[in-house]
Write an enzyme that holds these catalytic residues in place. Structure first.
Site, PDB file in Angstrom:
ATOM      1  N   GLU A   1      -4.061   4.983 -15.056  1.00 47.06           N
ATOM      2  CA  GLU A   1      -4.716   3.713 -14.726  1.00 47.06           C
ATOM      3  C   GLU A   1      -5.291   3.014 -15.952  1.00 47.06           C
ATOM      4  OE1 GLU A   1      -4.755   6.370 -11.133  1.00 47.06           O
ATOM      5  OE2 GLU A   1      -5.374   6.612 -13.226  1.00 47.06           O
TER       6      GLU A   1
ATOM      7  N   LYS B   1      10.116  19.337  -3.911  1.00 48.56           N
ATOM      8  CA  LYS B   1       9.192  18.722  -2.969  1.00 48.56           C
ATOM      9  C   LYS B   1       9.883  18.601  -1.614  1.00 48.56           C
ATOM     10  CE  LYS B   1       5.759  15.024  -2.816  1.00 48.56           C
ATOM     11  NZ  LYS B   1       5.152  13.885  -3.538  1.00 48.56           N
TER      12      LYS B   1
ATOM     13  N   ARG C   1     -11.051   4.344 -12.272  1.00 52.00           N
ATOM     14  CA  ARG C   1     -10.671   5.165 -13.420  1.00 52.00           C
ATOM     15  C   ARG C   1     -10.361   4.319 -14.654  1.00 52.00           C
ATOM     16  NH1 ARG C   1      -8.363  10.436 -11.303  1.00 52.00           N
ATOM     17  NH2 ARG C   1      -6.964  10.439 -13.079  1.00 52.00           N
TER      18      ARG C   1
END
Length: 623
Positions: free
Chosen positions: A370, A284, A398
């Site tokens: 979640e 990244k 969610r």
């Protein structure tokens, strides 16, 4: 910012992926370098997501080079990886408008381009959608390939594994590419792994694997030896046994920054049938040292100077609500070892970094899960501890069933610290936190609080934490406070509002941080102004008093009008047969587009001028 053909000579030849596929492979390494520099330059001028895009340059180029997009479907998960994809698919010259009002969407968006197969913003949706598309392709038999690119931790969500488990059962022709940038399952990449990937994706191995299964089918002991040998080989060199058990043919891990090897592997895998899984290791922030060193800080950035390698510092600015929450956590934890703070992969955004460092035993990041976060909190509460779930409004959606089934029905004392409530801004419809008041208000046993400033936020968090009779929610916005001095923590009387200004004829009932706008309106129109504080339970006694002493009521909230706080006031007014007109001001029945918070508030008349104008027009039309 105009595109510079001289600075980016190869990228200038690839305005579309059709042009990309005409280039000889020999210059693709240089193309990747140019694309990386162009992305860095563009985001530094416009702001946006940076580190993730820098990490998928080669994977994006290779995928579009091998697959015949847009006929073949390339489905992006965690859409902030898709900036290079947008650049290569005809949007190169508009990338500087990304996340701006009327500009390019932050994420893949179906209405924006035929190359964006699935509109995304939340993670872990690509595989489920890809399997559905693959099934329709099986019916149509058009020869279309389906590729899902998942990464940035999205593989950690249960939905991704639910989808892969289903794929292993129905065996669609689909390729899942795991962009593993050390935010999911990673393993060192070496020459052996790269070579093994070439072998495992090649024709010889594929034929051997399938033909051996047929030949050895009548010889169970030999077949079992072959199977065990294959699994042993993979277990020594790859972490792919899990995916094999789910029914995928696992390939990798391979170097995600070797564009030529990626192309070779993808070409091989393009010929394979059934569920395929390619594990790609990337870095990244690749190619920009500051982002490589600190990919979290450089994940999403404001405008900056790429030469200096530093982000602008906002010295002297007011603390954000997220920071207020994080400081509150530390304050409570300093005296209460039973506080347990939980986040679904939002430690930085929710202001929890300091807390996680100071109180690591009381901190849990459950990754992008979640549903698990909420039920995990329920278990913590059952165990006699005090869970605080820090979660963005848009992500709480969610876990709706878990809030109802695992927390509210059982009256468990879980505190939900709901960040990014209301208008969030540049990330657009998928991230605006406009539905929480509406979808929480209908749940029994829950207390919902809407602070009007940062000090109120602290006291409401404390009130929810000490409540103990069931779940509580404190909903606060993205952005900074207004400079209200912080006072020692005290409990607020549950269900009681506060009259801020006494006026005539009309009363404004405010829910949340639009109070500062409502103050100006109340002064100009000489109205009564009330900070309601609680969406549930409503201060019905106060509403009744206001209704019989005023001619009109106005409710104000930064959330969906339908089902929101104002709807609760309407319901009470009708229940008591009170004959008073009520104007509900909030957000309409539509998805709110991207733009800055100030721009959106102006567009939807939620600034002081707009609120006053709405009231004036309503009063004028009622005469």
């Amino acid at each position: 910012m105009n595109f510079d053909n001289i600075k980016y000579p190869i990228l200038s030849l690839t305005k579309t992926v059709q042009e990309l596929r005409t280039l000889p492979m020999g210059i693709l390494v240089e193309l990747c370098d140019e694309l990386r520099q162009y992305l860095l330059s563009s985001v530094s001028h416009s702001s946006g997501h940076l580190a993730s895009g820098l990490g998928v340059i080669e994977l994006t180029v290779a995928s579009h080079y091998v697959y015949n997009t847009p006929f073949d479907y390339l489905i992006w998960d965690v859409g902030h990886q898709a900036y290079p994809h947008k650049i290569l698919t005809g949007r190169r010259d508009f990338i500087n408008t990304i996340r701006q009002r009327n500009g390019l969407h932050s994420f893949p968006w179906r209405e924006e381009s035929e190359y964006d197969v699935l509109s995304v913003g939340h993670s872990s949706t690509s595989i489920s959608a890809g399997i559905g598309i693959a099934i329709t392709e099986k019916y149509e038999n058009n020869g279309r390939h389906i590729v899902c690119i998942i990464g940035d931790g999205a593989i950690t969500a249960g939905m991704a594994f639910e989808a892969m488990n289903h794929a292993g059962d129905i065996k669609p022709n689909i390729l899942v590419i795991l962009n593993d940038n050390k935010m999911s399952i990673s393993k060192n990449v070496g020459a052996l792994n790269s070579r093994l990937a070439q072998i495992l994706s090649g024709k010889t191995y594929s034929r051997l694997r399938e033909s051996s299964k047929k030949i050895l089918n009548g010889l169970p002991p030999i077949k079992e030896i072959f199977r065990r040998t294959e699994e042993y080989l993979k277990s020594m060199t790859t972490p792919g046994v899990l995916f094999e058990e789910l029914g995928f043919n696992y390939i990798g891990p391979i170097d995600g920054h070797d564009v030529l090897n990626l192309i070779s592997t993808l070409k091989n895998m393009r010929k394979l049938k059934g569920p395929q899984f390619l594990h790609v290791i990337t870095k990244k922030g690749k190619g920009y040292a500051p982002a490589e060193r600190d990919p979290i800080t450089w994940h999403a950035v404001p405008k900056f100077d790429p030469t200096s390698g530093t982000l602008p510092q906002h010295l002297g600015s007011l603390p954000s609500y997220s920071k207020i929450f994080g400081n509150w956590l530390c304050e409570i934890a300093s005296t209460d070892p039973k506080l347990i703070a939980i986040t679904p992969a939002m430690s930085e955004g929710s202001g929890m970094v300091n807390f996680s460092q100071q109180y690591p035993k009381q901190y849990f990041d459950v990754a992008i899960a979640e549903q698990h976060a909420v039920t995990f909190a329920a278990g913590i509460a059952i165990g006699g501890y005090k869970p605080v779930v820090a979660i963005y409004s848009t992500f709480l959606q969610r876990a709706y069933d878990q809030v109802i089934h695992d927390v509210a029905i059982q009256k468990l004392p879980v505190l939900f610290a709901i960040d990014r409530g209301g208008i969030v801004g540049a990330d657009g419809p998928t991230h605006q936190g406009v539905f929480d008041l509406a979808f929480l208000r209908c749940i029994p046993n829950i207390v919902i609080m809407t602070p009007s400033n940062e000090n109120e936020c602290r006291h409401m968090l404390y009130t929810g934490y000490t409540y103990g009779k069931g779940p509580t929610a404190v909903r606060y916005p993205r952005g900074c406070g207004i400079g209200i001095p912080l006072t020692p923590l005290t409990e607020i009387t549950v269900g009681k509002g506060v009259i801020k200004r006494q006026g005539k004829k009309l009363a404004i009932l405010n829910f949340g941080t639009l109070l500062i706008e409502a103050i100006h309106v109340a002064e100009i129109l000489d109205t009564t102004l009330v900070d309601m504080r609680f969406v549930k339970p409503l201060d019905e006694e106060l509403i009744y008093t206001l209704a019989i002493s005023h001619e009109d009521l106005v409710t104000l909230e930064e959330g969906s009008i339908k089902g929101g706080a104002g709807s609760g006031v309407n319901e009470f007014i009708m229940k008591k047969r009170l004959k008073i007109p009520v104007l509900n001001i909030g957000l309409p029945d539509e998805f709110i587009p991207q733009g800055s918070q100030d721009e959106i508030r102006q567009d939807y008349k939620l600034d002081a001028y707009g609120i006053q104008k709405q009231i004036d027009e309503w009063l004028k039309n009622s005469c």
